[in-house]
Design a protein around this motif. Structure first.
Motif, PDB file in Angstrom:
ATOM      1  N   PHE A  35      -2.927  13.135   7.051  1.00 58.34           N
ATOM      2  CA  PHE A  35      -4.090  12.586   6.372  1.00 58.34           C
ATOM      3  C   PHE A  35      -4.586  11.305   7.040  1.00 58.34           C
ATOM      4  CE2 PHE A  35      -2.165  14.585   2.332  1.00 58.34           C
ATOM      5  CZ  PHE A  35      -2.766  15.802   2.613  1.00 58.34           C
ATOM      6  N   VAL A  36      -3.647  10.508   7.586  1.00 55.39           N
ATOM      7  CA  VAL A  36      -4.012   9.220   8.173  1.00 55.39           C
ATOM      8  C   VAL A  36      -4.979   9.404   9.337  1.00 55.39           C
ATOM      9  CG1 VAL A  36      -3.125   7.276   9.528  1.00 55.39           C
ATOM     10  CG2 VAL A  36      -1.968   7.971   7.423  1.00 55.39           C
ATOM     11  N   ALA A  37      -4.740  10.419  10.172  1.00 58.36           N
ATOM     12  CA  ALA A  37      -5.609  10.645  11.321  1.00 58.36           C
ATOM     13  C   ALA A  37      -7.056  10.869  10.883  1.00 58.36           C
ATOM     14  CB  ALA A  37      -5.104  11.845  12.122  1.00 58.36           C
ATOM     15  N   ASP A  38      -7.260  11.682   9.843  1.00 59.28           N
ATOM     16  CA  ASP A  38      -8.612  11.930   9.341  1.00 59.28           C
ATOM     17  C   ASP A  38      -9.188  10.702   8.654  1.00 59.28           C
ATOM     18  OD1 ASP A  38      -8.584  14.531  10.252  1.00 59.28           O
ATOM     19  OD2 ASP A  38      -7.834  15.360   8.356  1.00 59.28           O
ATOM     20  N   LEU A  39      -8.347  10.008   7.877  1.00 57.34           N
ATOM     21  CA  LEU A  39      -8.827   8.849   7.129  1.00 57.34           C
ATOM     22  C   LEU A  39      -9.252   7.711   8.049  1.00 57.34           C
ATOM     23  CD1 LEU A  39      -6.188   8.859   4.243  1.00 57.34           C
ATOM     24  CD2 LEU A  39      -8.621   9.409   4.038  1.00 57.34           C
ATOM     25  N   GLU A  40      -8.541   7.516   9.159  1.00 52.52           N
ATOM     26  CA  GLU A  40      -8.905   6.456  10.089  1.00 52.52           C
ATOM     27  C   GLU A  40     -10.241   6.745  10.763  1.00 52.52           C
ATOM     28  OE1 GLU A  40      -5.705   5.802  12.799  1.00 52.52           O
ATOM     29  OE2 GLU A  40      -4.597   4.520  11.397  1.00 52.52           O
ATOM     30  N   ARG A  42      -4.686  -1.446   6.692  1.00 54.59           N
ATOM     31  CA  ARG A  42      -3.741  -1.366   5.578  1.00 54.59           C
ATOM     32  C   ARG A  42      -2.300  -1.226   6.095  1.00 54.59           C
ATOM     33  NH1 ARG A  42      -2.021   3.667   3.641  1.00 54.59           N
ATOM     34  NH2 ARG A  42      -2.309   3.102   1.451  1.00 54.59           N
ATOM     35  N   HIS A  43      -2.150  -0.836   7.343  1.00 54.59           N
ATOM     36  CA  HIS A  43      -0.812  -0.686   7.922  1.00 54.59           C
ATOM     37  C   HIS A  43      -0.277  -1.998   8.492  1.00 54.59           C
ATOM     38  CE1 HIS A  43      -2.238   3.690   8.500  1.00 54.59           C
ATOM     39  NE2 HIS A  43      -1.470   3.625   7.432  1.00 54.59           N
ATOM     40  N   MET A  44      -1.022  -3.086   8.291  1.00 59.21           N
ATOM     41  CA  MET A  44      -0.548  -4.385   8.765  1.00 59.21           C
ATOM     42  C   MET A  44       0.398  -5.039   7.765  1.00 59.21           C
ATOM     43  SD  MET A  44      -1.843  -4.272  11.646  1.00 59.21           S
ATOM     44  CE  MET A  44      -1.315  -5.872  12.246  1.00 59.21           C
ATOM     45  N   VAL A  45       0.578  -4.427   6.615  1.00 56.25           N
ATOM     46  CA  VAL A  45       1.588  -4.879   5.652  1.00 56.25           C
ATOM     47  C   VAL A  45       2.519  -3.705   5.347  1.00 56.25           C
ATOM     48  CG1 VAL A  45       0.191  -6.677   4.593  1.00 56.25           C
ATOM     49  CG2 VAL A  45       0.042  -4.358   3.728  1.00 56.25           C
ATOM     50  N   LYS A  46       3.724  -4.024   4.966  1.00 53.26           N
ATOM     51  CA  LYS A  46       4.725  -2.987   4.714  1.00 53.26           C
ATOM     52  C   LYS A  46       4.325  -2.143   3.498  1.00 53.26           C
ATOM     53  CE  LYS A  46       8.879  -4.216   5.608  1.00 53.26           C
ATOM     54  NZ  LYS A  46      10.245  -4.813   5.553  1.00 53.26           N
ATOM     55  N   PRO A  47       4.459  -0.816   3.576  1.00 51.89           N
ATOM     56  CA  PRO A  47       4.107   0.031   2.423  1.00 51.89           C
ATOM     57  C   PRO A  47       5.056  -0.204   1.266  1.00 51.89           C
ATOM     58  CG  PRO A  47       5.232   1.327   4.107  1.00 51.89           C
ATOM     59  CD  PRO A  47       4.974  -0.030   4.708  1.00 51.89           C
ATOM     60  N   PRO A 107       0.830  -1.212   0.000  1.00 56.81           N
ATOM     61  CA  PRO A 107       0.000   0.000   0.000  1.00 56.81           C
ATOM     62  C   PRO A 107       0.858   1.254   0.000  1.00 56.81           C
ATOM     63  CG  PRO A 107      -0.762  -1.577   1.644  1.00 56.81           C
ATOM     64  CD  PRO A 107       0.551  -2.074   1.145  1.00 56.81           C
ATOM     65  N   ARG A 108       0.410   2.262  -0.680  1.00 55.72           N
ATOM     66  CA  ARG A 108       1.150   3.515  -0.751  1.00 55.72           C
ATOM     67  C   ARG A 108       1.185   4.169   0.624  1.00 55.72           C
ATOM     68  NH1 ARG A 108       5.101   5.479  -3.589  1.00 55.72           N
ATOM     69  NH2 ARG A 108       4.934   7.656  -4.204  1.00 55.72           N
ATOM     70  N   LEU A 163      -8.411   2.288  -0.661  1.00 55.32           N
ATOM     71  CA  LEU A 163      -8.389   1.418   0.508  1.00 55.32           C
ATOM     72  C   LEU A 163      -8.989   0.058   0.181  1.00 55.32           C
ATOM     73  CD1 LEU A 163      -7.998   0.821   3.515  1.00 55.32           C
ATOM     74  CD2 LEU A 163     -10.180   1.980   3.954  1.00 55.32           C
ATOM     75  N   GLU A 164     -10.015   0.023  -0.652  1.00 58.33           N
ATOM     76  CA  GLU A 164     -10.631  -1.244  -1.032  1.00 58.33           C
ATOM     77  C   GLU A 164      -9.634  -2.157  -1.740  1.00 58.33           C
ATOM     78  OE1 GLU A 164     -15.332  -0.094  -1.566  1.00 58.33           O
ATOM     79  OE2 GLU A 164     -13.989   0.256  -3.268  1.00 58.33           O
ATOM     80  N   TYR A 165      -8.799  -1.575  -2.581  1.00 59.41           N
ATOM     81  CA  TYR A 165      -7.761  -2.360  -3.255  1.00 59.41           C
ATOM     82  C   TYR A 165      -6.639  -2.734  -2.291  1.00 59.41           C
ATOM     83  CZ  TYR A 165      -9.928  -1.279  -7.752  1.00 59.41           C
ATOM     84  OH  TYR A 165     -10.803  -1.199  -8.810  1.00 59.41           O
ATOM     85  N   ASP A 166      -6.291  -1.821  -1.386  1.00 59.25           N
ATOM     86  CA  ASP A 166      -5.243  -2.123  -0.409  1.00 59.25           C
ATOM     87  C   ASP A 166      -5.656  -3.272   0.506  1.00 59.25           C
ATOM     88  OD1 ASP A 166      -3.427  -0.212  -1.284  1.00 59.25           O
ATOM     89  OD2 ASP A 166      -4.204   1.357   0.030  1.00 59.25           O
ATOM     90  N   LEU A 167      -6.919  -3.292   0.910  1.00 59.46           N
ATOM     91  CA  LEU A 167      -7.402  -4.379   1.763  1.00 59.46           C
ATOM     92  C   LEU A 167      -7.398  -5.708   1.005  1.00 59.46           C
ATOM     93  CD1 LEU A 167     -10.383  -2.673   3.649  1.00 59.46           C
ATOM     94  CD2 LEU A 167      -8.153  -3.320   4.581  1.00 59.46           C
ATOM     95  N   TYR A 168      -7.724  -5.660  -0.278  1.00 57.62           N
ATOM     96  CA  TYR A 168      -7.652  -6.878  -1.087  1.00 57.62           C
ATOM     97  C   TYR A 168      -6.213  -7.405  -1.114  1.00 57.62           C
ATOM     98  CZ  TYR A 168      -7.840 -10.021  -5.100  1.00 57.62           C
ATOM     99  OH  TYR A 168      -7.728 -11.124  -5.929  1.00 57.62           O
ATOM    100  N   TYR A 169      -5.258  -6.496  -1.286  1.00 61.98           N
ATOM    101  CA  TYR A 169      -3.856  -6.918  -1.318  1.00 61.98           C
ATOM    102  C   TYR A 169      -3.428  -7.505   0.027  1.00 61.98           C
ATOM    103  CZ  TYR A 169       1.214  -6.779  -1.437  1.00 61.98           C
ATOM    104  OH  TYR A 169       2.541  -7.121  -1.341  1.00 61.98           O
ATOM    105  N   ALA A 170      -3.765  -6.804   1.122  1.00 58.88           N
ATOM    106  CA  ALA A 170      -3.381  -7.287   2.447  1.00 58.88           C
ATOM    107  C   ALA A 170      -4.026  -8.637   2.753  1.00 58.88           C
ATOM    108  CB  ALA A 170      -3.782  -6.264   3.512  1.00 58.88           C
ATOM    109  N   LYS A 171      -5.230  -8.838   2.261  1.00 63.03           N
ATOM    110  CA  LYS A 171      -5.982 -10.063   2.521  1.00 63.03           C
ATOM    111  C   LYS A 171      -5.510 -11.229   1.669  1.00 63.03           C
ATOM    112  CE  LYS A 171     -10.863 -11.541   2.656  1.00 63.03           C
ATOM    113  NZ  LYS A 171     -10.911 -12.519   1.562  1.00 63.03           N
ATOM    114  N   ASN A 172      -5.083 -10.947   0.435  1.00 67.15           N
ATOM    115  CA  ASN A 172      -4.770 -12.015  -0.522  1.00 67.15           C
ATOM    116  C   ASN A 172      -3.318 -12.008  -0.985  1.00 67.15           C
ATOM    117  OD1 ASN A 172      -7.618 -13.097  -1.039  1.00 67.15           O
ATOM    118  ND2 ASN A 172      -7.889 -10.931  -1.457  1.00 67.15           N
TER     119      ASN A 172
END
Length: 461
Positions: free
Chosen positions: A386-391, A400-405, A379-380, A428-437
């Protein structure tokens, strides 16, 4: 679709790829035999040149994947497919010529490659004309029956209407007394035997698209359908499979917990990924150091300020780290605070536009990969501001932070722009797919397709 290393690939792409592979091997051998006949040489048995033919086939296939020959646009447009085939084969021949130089020559004759290049273009284009003409656009689309007639069912209808869709909806069944969004839906009460109805429609899959499952889940119907060999899927899993993203509008924590993914057996994969990152980043830094130095000088000449730009980003497990890039904006770009990048951003310098489109500004980030703060794929990394607002605004953003950027990633090649909260939601939807699969196979696909993004300037800002 066929699931390969946890990643779904459409049947049409698999068949097309297998036929392409056979054609490339055949054309490569014909080129070899033609050149041997011209110089009155015995070509010998095919086994004697098996590795050369295999190398030719694999390199060309990799180039085709990289430039998007098997993408949705190429599958539905002959003009688009032909253009990308030409680019792919040209890049593949260049790569093979370079490989032949490294190996000492004599493995991939230039004359043989020239014959194979022309033959491959003709064979691959003809393959698409024949497959498209005989089988048609919808030959490999699965027949899906949707249980539901609300907004979720309407989303499936819109998805099936896309030219690149891998399925066709053969019917909708209204499972509740609520007013349907799909007007042509048939009420469940009008169907005496749902299992037989599924068989009569020739459906190979049933998708549960109910708006509210409570007291409405047709367990008896689903069990009978399942036992007849028809695949039964829930809405969120179906969307994930068909789109390559985790649908935030429909998923909940329990789905993420109980669905397939986030495998614990990725320790070996992670170790292999780190070894690759170290080897590739060391080589890339060595090869691109002159380019980085040249453009660092040009950045200094083009505008006032430092050549390199350092910025804090959020990395693995939410830990901050600094990324280093070649500066592409004015030094006062954020005088009024952190801002999203926009299309045709006025803060970008003249040289900055070029190095952003060509991704040259990203090259210094390879140092972060070597240090272990980043990976080539992931994930980028986003800014803490921005992260504080996005969370707060986006569910599961912290996951998405459970995998290395990474420098490139599944989100970057599928949804390049990220200049707002809504864009971040889609990415984020694509990042979660990557982290999951995540698998090394998915990493390889992403690395190859990053070339497509660079060549056609997709997503550069």
């Amino acid at each position: 679709m066929i699931r390969l290393f946890k990643h779904y690939i459409p049947h049409a792409v698999v068949l097309l790829g297998l036929i392409d592979m056979a054609l490339l091997l055949t054309v490569g051998d014909l080129g070899w035999r033609l050149r041997a006949a011209q110089i009155a040489m015995d070509p010998g048995p095919v086994a004697d040149r098996a590795w050369q033919l295999s190398g030719y086939c694999l390199v060309i296939l990799a180039a085709m994947i990289a430039v998007g020959v098997y993408g949705a646009d190429a599958l539905r447009s002959m003009r688009f497919a032909t253009a990308r085939i030409l680019v792919a084969i040209s890049l593949g021949i260049i790569a093979l010529t370079f490989l032949d130089f490294l190996l000492g020559g004599g493995n991939f004759w230039r004359s043989t490659l020239a014959y194979a290049m022309v033959g491959s273009v003709v064979a691959l284009v003809m393959n698409r004309l024949v497959i498209g003409g005989i089988l048609g656009v919808s030959a490999f689309r699965r027949r899906v029956l949707v249980l539901g007639a609300g907004h979720r069912a309407d989303r499936l209808r819109q998805l099936s209407d896309r030219p690149e869709s891998g399925f066709v909806v053969v019917g909708y069944v209204l499972m509740t007394d609520s007013k349907p969004v799909i007007e042509e839906a048939i009420a469940r009460s009008a169907i005496s035997n749902l299992t037989r109805y599924v068989e009569n429609l020739g459906a190979s899959e049933v998708v549960l698209a109910l708006e509210e499952r409570r007291n409405a889940l047709p367990l008896a119907d689903l069990l009978r359908i399942k036992t007849t060999g028809v695949h039964v899927n829930d809405f969120s899993s179906f969307i994930e499979r068909e789109t390559g993203r985790v649908d935030l509008d429909s998923v909940n924590p329990s789905w993420l917990i109980f669905s397939d993914g986030f495998s614990s057996g990725r320790a070996i994969s992670s170790a292999a990924k780190r070894v690759f990152d170290i080897a590739a980043s060391s080589l890339l830094l060595f090869l691109t150091l002159p380019i980085i130095a040249l453009f660092a000088l040009l950045v200094k000449i083009d505008s006032k300020g430092p050549a390199f730009f350092r910025q804090t980003r959020v990395g693995l497990f939410g830990q901050p780290f600094d990324v280093i890039k070649l500066r592409s904006m004015r030094t006062d770009a954020e005088a009024n605070g952190a801002q999203w990048a926009t299309k045709n951003d006025p803060r970008v310098t003249r040289l900055g536009r070029f190095i952003r489109k060509t991704r040259i500004d990203e090259l210094p980030q390879t140092w972060g990969v070597l240090k272990g703060e980043m990976s080539f794929v992931g994930p980028r990394p986003e800014r803490p501001e921005f992260v504080a607002d996005l969370e707060e605004q986006l569910p599961f953003y912290a996951e998405r932070h459970m995998v290395k950027p990474g420098i490139t990633g599944w989100a970057q090649i599928n949804y390049p722009y990220g200049a707002s909260i809504e864009d971040s939601r889609h990415k984020l939807e694509y990042d979660l797919y990557y982290a999951k699969n995540y698998t090394p196979f998915l990493d390889l696909l992403i690395l190859l397709q990053t070339l497509r993004v660079v060549l056609w300037h997709e997503g550069a800002r």
